[in-house]
Design a protein around this motif. Structure first.
Motif, PDB file in Angstrom:
ATOM      1  N   PHE A   1      -2.311   6.322  12.406  1.00  0.00           N
ATOM      2  CA  PHE A   1      -2.346   5.171  11.932  1.00  0.00           C
ATOM      3  C   PHE A   1      -1.988   4.154  12.986  1.00  0.00           C
ATOM      4  CE2 PHE A   1      -1.522   7.742   8.398  1.00  0.00           C
ATOM      5  CZ  PHE A   1      -2.171   7.078   7.164  1.00  0.00           C
ATOM      6  N   ASN A   2      -2.046   2.994  12.811  1.00  0.00           N
ATOM      7  CA  ASN A   2      -1.849   1.751  13.852  1.00  0.00           C
ATOM      8  C   ASN A   2      -0.582   0.998  12.990  1.00  0.00           C
ATOM      9  OD1 ASN A   2      -3.195   2.282  15.985  1.00  0.00           O
ATOM     10  ND2 ASN A   2      -4.903   1.003  15.204  1.00  0.00           N
ATOM     11  N   PHE A   3       0.494   0.557  13.760  1.00  0.00           N
ATOM     12  CA  PHE A   3       1.547  -0.009  12.999  1.00  0.00           C
ATOM     13  C   PHE A   3       1.082  -1.534  13.135  1.00  0.00           C
ATOM     14  CE2 PHE A   3       5.393  -2.742  14.442  1.00  0.00           C
ATOM     15  CZ  PHE A   3       5.817  -2.670  13.076  1.00  0.00           C
TER      16      PHE A   3
ATOM     17  N   ALA B   1       2.556  -2.938   8.109  1.00  0.00           N
ATOM     18  CA  ALA B   1       1.694  -2.149   7.588  1.00  0.00           C
ATOM     19  C   ALA B   1       1.370  -1.167   8.507  1.00  0.00           C
ATOM     20  CB  ALA B   1       0.513  -2.868   7.106  1.00  0.00           C
ATOM     21  N   LEU B   2       0.796   0.114   7.701  1.00  0.00           N
ATOM     22  CA  LEU B   2       0.190   1.187   8.446  1.00  0.00           C
ATOM     23  C   LEU B   2      -1.182   1.310   8.289  1.00  0.00           C
ATOM     24  CD1 LEU B   2       3.064   3.735   8.017  1.00  0.00           C
ATOM     25  CD2 LEU B   2       2.432   2.742  10.157  1.00  0.00           C
ATOM     26  N   LYS B   3      -2.071   1.276   9.376  1.00  0.00           N
ATOM     27  CA  LYS B   3      -3.460   1.307   8.938  1.00  0.00           C
ATOM     28  C   LYS B   3      -4.283   2.165   9.808  1.00  0.00           C
ATOM     29  CE  LYS B   3      -7.344  -1.947   8.623  1.00  0.00           C
ATOM     30  NZ  LYS B   3      -8.151  -3.233   8.489  1.00  0.00           N
ATOM     31  N   LEU B   4      -5.224   2.821   9.318  1.00  0.00           N
ATOM     32  CA  LEU B   4      -5.838   3.852  10.148  1.00  0.00           C
ATOM     33  C   LEU B   4      -6.738   3.249  11.361  1.00  0.00           C
ATOM     34  CD1 LEU B   4      -7.548   6.164   7.236  1.00  0.00           C
ATOM     35  CD2 LEU B   4      -6.279   6.698   8.742  1.00  0.00           C
TER      36      LEU B   4
ATOM     37  N   GLY C   1      -4.418 -10.732   6.722  1.00  0.00           N
ATOM     38  CA  GLY C   1      -3.310  -9.788   6.241  1.00  0.00           C
ATOM     39  C   GLY C   1      -2.985  -9.709   4.767  1.00  0.00           C
ATOM     40  N   GLY C   2      -3.938 -10.138   4.180  1.00  0.00           N
ATOM     41  CA  GLY C   2      -3.913 -10.110   2.472  1.00  0.00           C
ATOM     42  C   GLY C   2      -3.494  -8.906   2.018  1.00  0.00           C
ATOM     43  N   SER C   3      -4.167  -7.618   2.583  1.00  0.00           N
ATOM     44  CA  SER C   3      -3.985  -6.515   1.687  1.00  0.00           C
ATOM     45  C   SER C   3      -2.380  -5.876   2.140  1.00  0.00           C
ATOM     46  CB  SER C   3      -4.947  -5.284   2.572  1.00  0.00           C
ATOM     47  OG  SER C   3      -4.707  -5.531   3.904  1.00  0.00           O
ATOM     48  N   THR C   4      -1.863  -6.619   2.937  1.00  0.00           N
ATOM     49  CA  THR C   4      -0.620  -6.252   3.050  1.00  0.00           C
ATOM     50  C   THR C   4       0.589  -6.870   1.999  1.00  0.00           C
ATOM     51  OG1 THR C   4       0.261  -7.621   4.674  1.00  0.00           O
ATOM     52  CG2 THR C   4      -0.606  -5.579   5.549  1.00  0.00           C
ATOM     53  N   ILE C   5       0.149  -7.563   1.450  1.00  0.00           N
ATOM     54  CA  ILE C   5       0.877  -8.470   0.335  1.00  0.00           C
ATOM     55  C   ILE C   5       0.903  -8.012  -0.988  1.00  0.00           C
ATOM     56  CG2 ILE C   5       0.919 -10.837  -0.512  1.00  0.00           C
ATOM     57  CD1 ILE C   5       0.074 -12.153   2.029  1.00  0.00           C
ATOM     58  N   ASP C   6       0.073  -7.341  -1.444  1.00  0.00           N
ATOM     59  CA  ASP C   6       0.086  -6.869  -2.729  1.00  0.00           C
ATOM     60  C   ASP C   6       0.673  -5.658  -3.050  1.00  0.00           C
ATOM     61  OD1 ASP C   6      -1.428  -4.735  -1.553  1.00  0.00           O
ATOM     62  OD2 ASP C   6      -3.389  -5.052  -2.556  1.00  0.00           O
TER      63      ASP C   6
END
Length: 375
Positions: free
Chosen positions: A87-89, A100-103, A237-242
């Protein structure tokens, strides 16, 4: 109280020996009580789902790793998870105080220990992990010997227990991030000084890193004139808001900064004063705010001799005056993450009431050289 003399020194010593130590002993007893209950529940959770391994263990100093005292009646247990997977920070500022943590590569999804909690866009969802953990604790509590004295609160999606109708314990799943420093905290230290914190301590603090907590995070409400038109593109960055975002906690770094000289002693005195005079239903004055203001006071008074016992009265009054100012201005920035306002959302009426109560306390300490005897 402000005068630096032996009488002030004796007052502080007596207050610390009698009232601060009494508070500490009472908190220690409570910690042992709730730790036993939480440990048993987490053992059951681990039996159901081996990925949620209990990390609540007592160390050689008699402290429970990961258990934080919010107040004498409120506690938080941090359950550190294993972050197997690549994951990337992502600290893009889309949600203040969160990341967020993203692949790093979508093809590695199957390599992650938490594969079913990864969203379609590749984010490891704090909300999904929190929901699964909530279900596991619910099931563990139903089978537990403590079900008559322990209730799972359902006022939000966090796992919060009410024990003996007296103590609240939140259990939060978390990832430990050591050796890296968030972009949101890049402004620290704002003015490097050889006294405090010295370069060696700065290096230690940044290596200490931070925690990512799966806490429920308030979702920002977009302005009415925002792009809600058909076909408008979602912000990156929307996917980190929900709800998939992870709250950043700098508690370990903060504790490391306060471990030197008498700073921790000053905080213990302030916590005791808070519990005795500023603790009421809905009070915005938390021990964490006092901890934050101590750190700001350290920047103003960087010399070690300024934190000796003879000067401790001045430092305590300085923090309380800062507190009055924050309450009146309706703003208290987080020390490492100043974009976070610790008083955000608090009622102006409550803040005004607390400001008056705090001013009454600090004025009494300034005017009465023997105030600590009766506080």
């Amino acid at each position: 109280m402000l005068s630096q003399n032996t009488a002030t020194l004796a007052q502080i010593a007596a207050f610390y020996a009698d009232k601060v130590q009494a508070r500490r002993l009472e908190v220690h007893k409570t910690v042992r009580l709730i730790a036993k209950i939480v440990q048993d529940l987490l053992k059951d959770v681990e039996h159901q789902e081996p990925r949620f391994i209990s990390t609540l263990n007592e160390n050689s100093h008699g402290r429970f790793e990961g258990l934080q005292v919010i107040s004498p009646h409120e506690f938080e247990v941090i359950l550190y998870l294993n972050q197997m997977g690549v994951f990337n920070f992502v600290d893009d500022g889309s949600v203040q105080g969160c990341a967020a943590l993203k692949l790093s590569d979508g093809r590695k999804r199957s390599m992650s220990l938490w594969v079913e909690f990864i969203t379609a866009s590749g984010y490891l969802s704090a909300r999904k992990i929190r929901s699964r953990f909530h279900t596991l604790v619910t099931q563990a509590l139903e089978r537990s010997q403590y079900r008559d004295i322990c209730v799972l609160l359902n006022d939000n999606s966090d796992v919060r227990l009410r024990i003996h109708d007296a103590y609240t314990v939140q259990i939060t799943c978390s990832f430990r991030c050591t050796g890296i420093w968030p972009r949101s905290a890049n402004q620290w230290p704002s003015t490097p000084n050889p006294e405090w914190p010295n370069p060696m301590i700065i290096n230690d603090v940044k290596n200490e890193g931070f925690d990512l907590l799966s806490k429920e995070v308030p979702i920002p409400i977009p302005p009415q004139n925002s792009n809600n038109t058909p076909g408008a593109k979602q912000q990156p960055g929307g996917s980190t808001i929900d709800g998939d975002a992870w709250a950043m906690s700098m508690a370990s770094a903060e504790n490391l900064l306060l471990a030197h000289s008498n700073r921790q002693k000053a905080l213990s005195i302030l916590k005791t004063l808070r519990d005795r005079h500023l603790d009421y239903n809905g009070s915005p004055v938390t021990n964490y705010i006092l901890k934050t203001l101590i750190l700001y006071e350290c920047e103003k008074h960087q010399q070690e001799h300024e934190w000796y016992d003879i000067n401790l009265g001045d430092r305590i009054i300085g923090v309380l005056l800062q507190l009055v100012s924050c309450l009146q201005c309706r703003k208290c920035p987080n020390y490492f993450l100043p974009q976070m306002d610790l008083l955000k959302g608090k009622s102006p009426i409550v803040l005004d009431h607390s400001a008056r109560a705090c001013w009454t306390l600090v004025r009494r300490m300034i005017l009465d050289s023997r105030a600590l005897e009766s506080l």
